[in-house]
Design a protein around this motif. Structure first.
Motif, PDB file in Angstrom:
ATOM      1  N   ARG A   1     -12.641   0.882   5.734  1.00 33.40           N
ATOM      2  CA  ARG A   1     -12.184   0.816   4.783  1.00 33.40           C
ATOM      3  C   ARG A   1     -10.770   1.442   4.700  1.00 33.40           C
ATOM      4  NH1 ARG A   1     -15.487   3.976   2.020  1.00 33.40           N
ATOM      5  NH2 ARG A   1     -14.368   5.859   1.286  1.00 33.40           N
TER       6      ARG A   1
ATOM      7  N   SER B   1      -5.239  -1.737   0.365  1.00 34.28           N
ATOM      8  CA  SER B   1      -6.437  -1.126   0.196  1.00 34.28           C
ATOM      9  C   SER B   1      -7.318  -2.575   0.278  1.00 34.28           C
ATOM     10  CB  SER B   1      -6.768  -0.375  -1.168  1.00 34.28           C
ATOM     11  OG  SER B   1      -5.892   0.524  -1.283  1.00 34.28           O
TER      12      SER B   1
ATOM     13  N   GLU C   1      -7.477   2.681   2.578  1.00 37.04           N
ATOM     14  CA  GLU C   1      -7.019   3.346   1.242  1.00 37.04           C
ATOM     15  C   GLU C   1      -5.574   3.607   0.877  1.00 37.04           C
ATOM     16  OE1 GLU C   1      -9.434   6.855   1.124  1.00 37.04           O
ATOM     17  OE2 GLU C   1     -11.422   5.862   0.466  1.00 37.04           O
TER      18      GLU C   1
END
Lengths: 301, 225
Positions: free
Chosen positions: B3, B22, B5
């Motif tokens: 992931r 993101s 961000e």
């Protein structure tokens, strides 16, 4: 575990072969610098032998005849103590015959001819006198005075005996230590450079190793081993040189007439061995740490 | 599984490689990163295996923020990932077997594990019988298979591939793609940067498109455009 050790050894050897000339340069430089360091120690030790009687600011030695009466010794001591303006009464030391004999064993360590003439019974006992005044004329006058006393065999003055040697010893110490420090630095730089070249030659391998998750220590160890081997080989070469130098010196000095004092410049073998062990340790550590630091520096991708 | 961000990465020459990127890649997915040269595809991959760190934002891999990982933990992070490159990055002085074994050797796997796993993975990539060849005795496609074998031999949960078909002709590239596809079917998450239209269009997997460091498209079962 065995896997890792054999990997490290294999890589060390391969890398060593690949950088033969640079490795040789590093080895020879560390050998020369360590040889100089070792020589410095031996020279210091030789001078120390010569100066052992004059340790602790002793400026005058009154040698007392071995057959002197106790009253005569007492009289010498009292008259010395009555001169607080010239000598440091606190530091006045009397070495009896057995203590003097021990000292003689050191001074004449490599002069067995002279030493064999001495026994605890025939060696003169001695008063070590530390002058309190800087006026050398006063001390000299005192020495002349004591020369006449009954029971006194001889009076030696530091000034006559060793001031030249002491100055010479200090000069030699400064020069050799400075030279060996410079050379040691050169050796470390060369080992550093060898490691950098070795790592550059293997940059693809190192890249792959990092990507597949080899730890930094795993990558570093073969290079540290390489540096350690270089330092170690340099140290061994310097030990051989030091041993040869000492042998030549010992046999050269043996040619001098016994009792001239030159023979006490010989360094005992046990001390030489100690210096050689120290050189090996210093060489190995300098090599391993230098290359370890170099490897860490170039591992940061 | 992975992931990002609000990741921003700038290089010293003032060009921004990535700006506020993101996205979330679940376990077992196959993702194409597409876009022209210099759009930031490779930088993204290098952030995921912690070869680089972002100026801002966080990169999570398997539940850990890898930018806050201690330096000493990074090798262990990388053991969970395989890397494949356009130029294969094989070691020319080692045989096929040794190249693959190297990846296990340097993380301290014992010899009997190596002798068991390397032939298995070479069989999987279709190089059985070529263990003793050197890289320069192999075709480009075969060399890429060696590099995939090396990336996969430790059964990573993530495979990062940077233009793996970039140096190969279309037919050979197809073979490599079907190999990556089968690796993905083993459960390995695959992230592949490419600007090869054909493979993207043929596979119809998730496509994340970058343009000058910005995500301009994130599409399930996408094509190159």
């Amino acid at each position: 575990m065995f896997q890792r050790v054999s990997y490290a050894l294999r890589e060390t050897f391969a890398s060593f072969k690949r950088n033969m000339t640079l490795s040789l340069a590093a080895i020879l430089t560390s050998a020369v610098s360590l040889l100089l360091v070792g020589t410095t120690f031996l020279i210091q030790r030789a001078f120390d032998n010569l100066l052992v009687q004059w340790r602790g600011d002793v400026g005058m030695i009154v040698f007392v005849r071995p057959d002197a009466e106790d009253e005569q010794i007492k009289f010498i001591e009292e008259s010395l103590r009555s001169q607080p303006n010239v000598i440091n009464v606190e530091k006045l030391v009397y070495l009896d015959q057995s203590a003097s004999f021990d000292e003689a064993k050191r001074v004449f360590a490599n002069d067995p001819t002279t030493l064999s003439l001495l026994t605890v019974e025939t060696v003169p006992s001695q008063f070590k006198v530390v002058p309190i005044t800087t006026d050398t004329v006063l001390v000299r006058n005192l020495a002349d005075q004591y020369q006449q006393l009954p029971g006194v065999q001889a009076v030696s003055l530091a000034e006559d005996e060793f001031e030249v040697i002491s100055t010479l010893s200090q000069f030699v110490r400064v020069v050799t230590i400075a030279m060996s420090l410079v050379l040691l630095a050169v050796a470390v730089v060369l080992i550093w450079n060898t490691i950098r070249t070795a790592m550059f030659a293997r940059r693809r391998e190192i890249e792959v190793m990092k990507l597949v998750g080899a730890t930094n220590w795993f990558i570093r160890v073969p290079f540290m081993l390489e540096g350690l081997v270089q330092g170690l080989l340099g140290a061994v070469v310097s030990c051989v040189g030091l041993w040869g130098l000492n042998e030549a010196w010992t046999s050269g000095v043996a040619g001098f007439k016994p009792g001239t004092g030159v023979s006490s410049l010989v360094v005992p073998g046990s001390y030489v061995n100690g210096v050689m062990i120290a050189l090996v340790v210093v060489g190995a550590l300098a090599g391993a740490i230098g290359s370890g630091v170099a490897a860490s520096k170039f591992l940061d991708v | 599984m992975i992931r990002l961000e609000n990741v921003t990465k700038a290089y010293s020459n003032e060009t921004t490689a990535l700006r506020d990127v993101s996205f979330d890649i679940p376990k077992g997915e196959f993702v194409f990163l597409v876009g022209p040269s210099g759009s930031g595809k490779s930088t993204l991959l290098r952030l995921m295996n912690r070869q680089e760190r972002p100026e801002r934002g966080a990169v999570w891999v398997a539940g850990a923020n890898i930018n806050e990982l201690a330096e000493s933990r990074i090798p262990y992070l990388r053991r969970t990932m395989g890397n494949v490159f356009q130029d294969y990055k094989l070691l020319s002085n080692k045989t096929v077997f040794e190249n693959v074994a190297f990846a296990l050797e340097v993380i301290g796997k014992p010899r009997h594990v190596i002798n068991q796993q390397v032939p298995q993975v070479l069989d999987l990539v279709g190089l059985a019988g070529k263990e003793d060849r050197f890289p320069n005795q192999l075709s480009g496609g075969e060399q890429q298979r060696v590099s995939i074998a090396r990336a996969f031999v430790n059964r990573p949960v993530i495979l990062l591939a940077d233009e793996p078909t970039g140096n190969l002709d279309p037919a050979t590239g197809e073979g490599i793609m079907s190999l990556l596809d089968s690796i993905n079917r083993f459960g390995t998450t695959v992230v592949m940067a490419t600007h090869d239209h054909r493979v993207v269009n043929a596979m119809r997997r998730r496509v994340i498109q970058l343009d000058r460091g910005v995500v301009v498209r994130d599409q399930e079962r996408g094509v190159y455009e």
